[in-house]
Write an enzyme that holds these catalytic residues in place. Structure first.
Site, PDB file in Angstrom:
ATOM      1  N   ASP A  59      15.213   1.202   0.101  1.00 34.87           N
ATOM      2  CA  ASP A  59      14.468   0.894   1.325  1.00 34.87           C
ATOM      3  C   ASP A  59      15.404   0.753   2.520  1.00 34.87           C
ATOM      4  OD1 ASP A  59      11.670   0.684   1.246  1.00 34.87           O
ATOM      5  OD2 ASP A  59      11.738  -1.193   0.149  1.00 34.87           O
ATOM      6  N   GLU A  84      10.700  -1.584   8.689  1.00 35.75           N
ATOM      7  CA  GLU A  84      10.154  -2.698   7.917  1.00 35.75           C
ATOM      8  C   GLU A  84      11.237  -3.665   7.467  1.00 35.75           C
ATOM      9  OE1 GLU A  84       7.733  -3.577   3.760  1.00 35.75           O
ATOM     10  OE2 GLU A  84       8.299  -1.534   4.255  1.00 35.75           O
ATOM     11  N   ASP A 161       8.638   3.226   7.802  1.00 34.01           N
ATOM     12  CA  ASP A 161       8.463   2.540   6.517  1.00 34.01           C
ATOM     13  C   ASP A 161       9.226   3.379   5.494  1.00 34.01           C
ATOM     14  OD1 ASP A 161       7.798   1.190   4.240  1.00 34.01           O
ATOM     15  OD2 ASP A 161       5.666   1.053   4.681  1.00 34.01           O
ATOM     16  N   ILE A 163      10.128   3.152   2.243  1.00 35.95           N
ATOM     17  CA  ILE A 163       9.426   3.414   0.983  1.00 35.95           C
ATOM     18  C   ILE A 163       8.168   2.557   0.983  1.00 35.95           C
ATOM     19  CG2 ILE A 163       9.449   3.294  -1.535  1.00 35.95           C
ATOM     20  CD1 ILE A 163      12.406   3.685  -1.531  1.00 35.95           C
ATOM     21  N   ASP A 164       7.029   3.180   1.283  1.00 37.40           N
ATOM     22  CA  ASP A 164       5.768   2.462   1.200  1.00 37.40           C
ATOM     23  C   ASP A 164       5.302   2.490  -0.251  1.00 37.40           C
ATOM     24  OD1 ASP A 164       3.523   1.155   2.607  1.00 37.40           O
ATOM     25  OD2 ASP A 164       2.391   2.848   1.806  1.00 37.40           O
ATOM     26  N   THR A 166       6.422   0.041  -2.568  1.00 34.87           N
ATOM     27  CA  THR A 166       7.681  -0.213  -3.268  1.00 34.87           C
ATOM     28  C   THR A 166       7.464  -0.608  -4.718  1.00 34.87           C
ATOM     29  OG1 THR A 166       8.495  -1.055  -1.143  1.00 34.87           O
ATOM     30  CG2 THR A 166       9.900  -1.375  -3.049  1.00 34.87           C
ATOM     31  N   ASP A 305       3.301   0.771   8.679  1.00 29.94           N
ATOM     32  CA  ASP A 305       2.379   1.388   7.727  1.00 29.94           C
ATOM     33  C   ASP A 305       1.469   2.416   8.385  1.00 29.94           C
ATOM     34  OD1 ASP A 305       2.972  -0.202   5.329  1.00 29.94           O
ATOM     35  OD2 ASP A 305       2.037  -1.872   6.389  1.00 29.94           O
TER      36      ASP A 305
END
Length: 374
Positions: A59, A84, A161, A163-164, A166, A305
């Site tokens: 991330d 994020e 973002d 890695i949405d 996670t 997001d």
């Protein structure tokens, strides 16, 4: 500043998204490395909807890589690239380390080595992906348009973002819904989201969404699926021409924790339901015309997001709306991304009113009227 001497921002973001996907796949392909990278979020970084939320080095590394690359090519945007994750990470010795992309592969590997505590091979592999020259090509990518020369880059900001979904990325366990092609959990729910917005209006104008595990080549080997859209006053373009799943059916996609009263309202309008993980993934299902609407009544998504998928949906004639404001005012009220709100609201990054994502804004009037019924 004029865009005539600039590289194509959309192309840069597509390549950044693919580099992000490469990093995500590199981390995910080695169970020992994945185990080392998982860290539980705490305090202000935790999302209240989840008992356990996770932060990974992937991330942070992806976010800082995108910020480094875009900032170097577009210095006017450098201070307005937001994400994020906080760039700090704690190694096995309990030492706090700030992840930074160095000017060379060796510098980056040294920084990552501080986090990975003796796993120099893993640090070197990740640094190699960070500094690899990437040019994403795929027949589904479509023709990437030239952006207007008059584009004011100093007026653009970015939400990332890295890695949405996670938790799905870490577990990797895939389950399917009752609708072919829509997964409820697993790697298919993982997305990389890069959204560009105008700082003076707060309107999202460029979006790139990548699925690092979108196309399975063979066991444990994947290629990316890539989606993009541009919605500027002088240019609208996208690569998201998709046939509707079934013109005779209405389908909504939701979080498994969605309010039962809201689901009942959808049922009364003739909608069928799919439940799935990942805000980016659910919004993507609207983009790809597999569902008609994605609604989340809780204020548990954030600007990172929604910025990217909203830009793509706007290019398609859709939008992402503020759920509570739209129902209360009985008109479509779009999400915006004005960072100046931070001065009066410490929670300004949150989409506090919930969201409604649609590919066709004409469905909104009936929907918000039904949701307003007492």
């Amino acid at each position: 500043m004029s865009g005539e001497d600039k590289p194509n921002l959309l192309r840069v973001l597509i390549n950044c998204a693919e580099k992000a996907a490469n990093i995500a796949r590199t981390c995910r392909s080695n169970e020992e490395l994945l185990g080392l990278l998982v860290q539980e979020k705490s305090g202000a970084e935790a999302n209240e909807r989840f008992e356990h939320d996770f932060k990974t080095l992937a991330d942070v590394l992806i976010q800082e890589t995108i910020k480094h690359e875009v900032g170097a090519l577009f210095p006017d945007m450098k201070d307005n690239i937001l994400g994020e994750e906080s760039p700090s990470f704690t190694n096995k010795l309990g030492e706090s380390v700030t992840i930074a992309v160095g000017e060379t592969e060796e510098e980056t590997a040294h920084c990552l080595g501080s986090v990975l505590s003796g796993h120099d091979g893993a640090a070197g592999a990740l640094a190699g992906e960070v500094h690899r020259v990437v040019s994403f090509e795929n027949k589904k990518l479509g023709e990437v348009p030239e952006l207007p020369e008059e584009l004011d880059y100093a007026n653009l900001g970015i939400w990332i973002d890295p890695i949405d979904a996670t938790a799905e990325y870490i577990s990797g366990d895939t389950m399917f819904t009752d609708f072919p092609g829509i997964t409820s959990t697993g790697l298919d729910c993982v997305t990389v989201l890069i959204g560009v917005y105008e700082r003076d209006t707060g309107i999202p104008v460029i979006g790139v969404v990548a699925q690092p595990f979108g196309e399975k080549v063979e066991e444990n080997m994947y290629n990316s699926s890539m989606f993009w859209g541009v919605c500027l006053s002088t240019l609208q373009a996208h690569n998201c021409e998709f046939e509707a799943r079934d013109e005779g059916r209405r389908l909504g996609i939701f979080s498994s924790s969605e309010n039962s009263d809201i689901l009942q309202r959808f049922l009364e309008l003739g909608y069928e339901f799919a439940f799935s993980a990942g805000a980016g993934h659910k919004a993507l299902k609207v983009i790809t015309h597999e569902v008609d609407v994605y609604l989340l009544s809780k204020g548990s998504t954030f600007m990172w997001d929604t910025c990217a998928p909203q830009a793509i949906l706007r290019a398609l004639g859709g939008d992402i709306l503020d759920f509570k404001a739209s129902v209360a005012e009985q008109k479509a009220t779009s999400l915006t991304y004005l960072s100046e709100e931070a001065e009066s609201n410490t929670d300004w990054k949150r989409n506090a009113g919930g969201i409604i994502a649609v590919r066709d804004v004409s469905v909104v009037e009936e929907l918000i009227a039904k949701l307003a019924e007492q």
